[in-house]
Design a protein around this motif. Structure first.
Motif, mmCIF file in Angstrom:
data_model
loop_
_atom_site.group_PDB
_atom_site.id
_atom_site.type_symbol
_atom_site.label_atom_id
_atom_site.label_comp_id
_atom_site.label_asym_id
_atom_site.label_seq_id
_atom_site.Cartn_x
_atom_site.Cartn_y
_atom_site.Cartn_z
ATOM 1 N N PRO B 42 -21.884 98.870 -1.887
ATOM 2 C CA PRO B 42 -22.995 97.960 -1.562
ATOM 3 C C PRO B 42 -23.264 97.898 -0.060
ATOM 4 O O PRO B 42 -24.154 97.181 0.374
ATOM 5 N N HIS B 43 -22.502 98.671 0.720
ATOM 6 C CA HIS B 43 -22.617 98.598 2.185
ATOM 7 C C HIS B 43 -23.368 99.768 2.786
ATOM 8 O O HIS B 43 -23.490 99.849 4.005
ATOM 9 N N ASN B 44 -23.809 100.706 1.961
ATOM 10 C CA ASN B 44 -24.490 101.906 2.485
ATOM 11 C C ASN B 44 -25.996 101.773 2.267
ATOM 12 O O ASN B 44 -26.476 101.892 1.135
ATOM 13 N N PRO B 45 -26.759 101.544 3.331
ATOM 14 C CA PRO B 45 -28.211 101.333 3.166
ATOM 15 C C PRO B 45 -28.939 102.561 2.649
ATOM 16 O O PRO B 45 -30.077 102.455 2.191
ATOM 17 N N HIS B 46 -28.306 103.721 2.738
ATOM 18 C CA HIS B 46 -28.930 104.947 2.241
ATOM 19 C C HIS B 46 -28.442 105.302 0.837
ATOM 20 O O HIS B 46 -28.905 106.289 0.252
ATOM 21 N N GLY B 47 -27.495 104.532 0.313
ATOM 22 C CA GLY B 47 -26.903 104.859 -0.975
ATOM 23 C C GLY B 47 -27.660 104.255 -2.138
ATOM 24 O O GLY B 47 -28.722 103.642 -1.973
ATOM 25 N N ILE B 48 -27.093 104.417 -3.343
ATOM 26 C CA ILE B 48 -27.779 103.919 -4.537
ATOM 27 C C ILE B 48 -27.056 102.729 -5.172
ATOM 28 O O ILE B 48 -27.514 102.214 -6.179
ATOM 29 N N ALA B 49 -25.952 102.294 -4.573
ATOM 30 C CA ALA B 49 -25.327 101.002 -4.887
ATOM 31 C C ALA B 49 -25.164 100.749 -6.382
ATOM 32 O O ALA B 49 -25.523 99.691 -6.889
ATOM 33 N N LEU B 50 -24.621 101.700 -7.081
ATOM 34 C CA LEU B 50 -24.414 101.513 -8.518
ATOM 35 C C LEU B 50 -23.360 100.442 -8.763
ATOM 36 O O LEU B 50 -22.368 100.353 -8.047
ATOM 37 N N ALA B 51 -23.588 99.636 -9.787
ATOM 38 C CA ALA B 51 -22.606 98.631 -10.216
ATOM 39 C C ALA B 51 -22.248 98.945 -11.665
ATOM 40 O O ALA B 51 -23.122 99.279 -12.463
ATOM 41 N N PHE B 52 -20.977 98.825 -11.985
ATOM 42 C CA PHE B 52 -20.501 99.270 -13.293
ATOM 43 C C PHE B 52 -20.057 98.103 -14.158
ATOM 44 O O PHE B 52 -19.557 97.098 -13.663
ATOM 45 N N THR B 53 -20.236 98.270 -15.462
ATOM 46 C CA THR B 53 -19.722 97.305 -16.426
ATOM 47 C C THR B 53 -19.032 98.069 -17.541
ATOM 48 O O THR B 53 -19.281 99.253 -17.762
ATOM 49 N N GLU B 54 -18.164 97.342 -18.225
ATOM 50 C CA GLU B 54 -17.448 97.968 -19.336
ATOM 51 C C GLU B 54 -18.423 98.317 -20.453
ATOM 52 O O GLU B 54 -19.407 97.611 -20.684
ATOM 53 N N HIS B 55 -18.120 99.399 -21.135
ATOM 54 C CA HIS B 55 -18.877 99.836 -22.312
ATOM 55 C C HIS B 55 -17.835 100.019 -23.420
ATOM 56 O O HIS B 55 -16.688 100.389 -23.134
ATOM 57 N N PRO B 56 -18.185 99.763 -24.672
ATOM 58 C CA PRO B 56 -17.187 99.901 -25.744
ATOM 59 C C PRO B 56 -16.489 101.262 -25.764
ATOM 60 O O PRO B 56 -15.346 101.364 -26.213
ATOM 61 N N GLU B 57 -17.158 102.287 -25.243
ATOM 62 C CA GLU B 57 -16.554 103.624 -25.262
ATOM 63 C C GLU B 57 -16.208 104.128 -23.863
ATOM 64 O O GLU B 57 -15.797 105.288 -23.721
ATOM 65 N N GLY B 58 -16.380 103.314 -22.857
ATOM 66 C CA GLY B 58 -16.072 103.788 -21.511
ATOM 67 C C GLY B 58 -16.595 102.852 -20.445
ATOM 68 O O GLY B 58 -16.238 101.675 -20.375
ATOM 69 N N LEU B 59 -17.460 103.390 -19.592
ATOM 70 C CA LEU B 59 -18.008 102.621 -18.467
ATOM 71 C C LEU B 59 -19.502 102.923 -18.392
ATOM 72 O O LEU B 59 -19.938 104.030 -18.723
ATOM 73 N N GLN B 60 -20.276 101.953 -17.949
ATOM 74 C CA GLN B 60 -21.714 102.180 -17.875
ATOM 75 C C GLN B 60 -22.285 101.592 -16.587
ATOM 76 O O GLN B 60 -21.694 100.708 -15.967
ATOM 77 N N THR B 61 -23.434 102.120 -16.211
ATOM 78 C CA THR B 61 -24.188 101.539 -15.101
ATOM 79 C C THR B 61 -25.666 101.649 -15.437
ATOM 80 O O THR B 61 -26.107 102.623 -16.057
ATOM 81 N N SER B 62 -26.413 100.653 -15.082
ATOM 82 C CA SER B 62 -27.860 100.672 -15.281
ATOM 83 C C SER B 62 -28.529 100.782 -13.920
ATOM 84 O O SER B 62 -28.064 100.190 -12.949
ATOM 85 N N PHE B 63 -29.598 101.548 -13.841
ATOM 86 C CA PHE B 63 -30.200 101.813 -12.540
ATOM 87 C C PHE B 63 -31.690 102.084 -12.675
ATOM 88 O O PHE B 63 -32.200 102.411 -13.763
ATOM 89 N N LYS B 64 -32.352 101.939 -11.550
ATOM 90 C CA LYS B 64 -33.775 102.251 -11.445
ATOM 91 C C LYS B 64 -33.980 102.841 -10.051
ATOM 92 O O LYS B 64 -33.778 102.152 -9.054
#
Lengths: 85, 196
Positions: B42-64
């Motif tokens: 969340p500290h990189n102004p040029h990055g895409i700042a993905l945030a992750f949550t648990e998924h029943p089969e692994g890990l997920q992230t939602s993005f636009k």
């Protein structure tokens, strides 16, 4: 997931039917995939992606884009499974 | 992750659906106040700042992703989608093992264009590797709002204990100590969950 040749053909037939929205009963191993109503490059690529997920294999693009039938695709999968084993 | 993403450009990606998602795992990197991972900081102004949550089969992230990440007009650059998949798979391994995961190979299959300004979800799953082996495989897929797959990915990672990875990461001694503790805690937490 079964790796028997007949089972691979049967499962791929199901996948093709589901992705292209056609009855599986109307498909034969020799059916021309590009001749199926509703088939286009994107939908056929979805078939390939689903096949890769089901058998946990990576198919070579040169092989994938060369197949024309369920039987062809089944042979590519069988070959990939042999390499993986 | 506690620091707000205050310095992002207007066109920065928008993590989606955090409030509706299940638990968000604590990434070990969060103990580094200024880490700059292009994918998940969340500290990189040029990055895409993905945030992750648990998924029943692994890990997920939602993005636009906005137009700063465009390829053809209106289409997200495919390389960025590789970043999204790699980040989701790599962090899945980290939060499940407490080991640093270096990408060895990454392969993507693009099924349909991913649109800028459109919401997608990436879901990562672990492969069926022998636990404790030197390599871990994972798969990921990017899905649109209807659940249709737009991208599939497979990757192999080399699992590296922090003591070994330390030599290849630029950290101060203090930061290294904190990160080592965080990774150890992650590994311990996972072991406890497996035994429960």
């Amino acid at each position: 997931m079964s790796t028997e040749p007949d089972d691979i053909v049967a499962r791929i037939t199901e996948i093709v039917a589901a992705e292209l929205g056609v009855p599986a009963e109307g498909l034969a191993p020799e059916t021309d995939l590009r001749g199926i109503e509703g088939a286009d490059s994107v939908r056929l690529l979805r078939v390939v992606a689903k096949v890769e997920q089901v058998w946990d294999v990576e198919l070579d693009d040169a092989d994938v884009f060369g197949v024309s039938s369920v039987a062809d695709l089944s042979a590519v999968v069988a070959s990939a499974l042999q390499v993986k084993a | 992750m506690t620091a707000p993403h205050t310095s992002a450009p207007l066109d920065a990606p928008t993590p989606m659906g955090v409030s509706a998602a299940p638990a968000a795992p604590e990434l070990p990197w969060a103990v580094l106040e200024d880490y700059r991972c292009f994918g998940c900081s969340p500290h990189n102004p040029h990055g895409i700042a993905l945030a992750f949550t648990e998924h029943p089969e692994g890990l997920q992230t939602s993005f636009k992703l906005g137009r700063s990440y465009e390829s053809y007009p209106g289409v997200v650059h495919g390389g960025l989608l590789g970043v999204v998949c790699d980040e989701t798979m790599g962090n899945l391994i980290v939060v499940r093992t407490g080991l640093v995961a270096f990408t060895v190979s990454l392969r993507l299959r693009y099924l349909s264009p991913v649109g800028v300004g459109t919401a997608y979800t990436c879901v990562a799953r672990l492969g069926s590797d022998d636990p404790g082996g030197p390599l871990t495989t994972a798969t990921a897929e990017i899905l649109d709002a209807d659940g249709t797959t737009a991208v599939t990915a497979t990757a192999t990672y080399r699992n590296v204990p922090f003591g070994t990875a330390r030599e290849r990461i630029a950290l101060s001694a203090t930061e290294a100590g904190r990160l080592d503790q965080a990774l150890t805690a992650t590994a311990g937490s996972q072991t406890a969950q497996e035994m429960a």
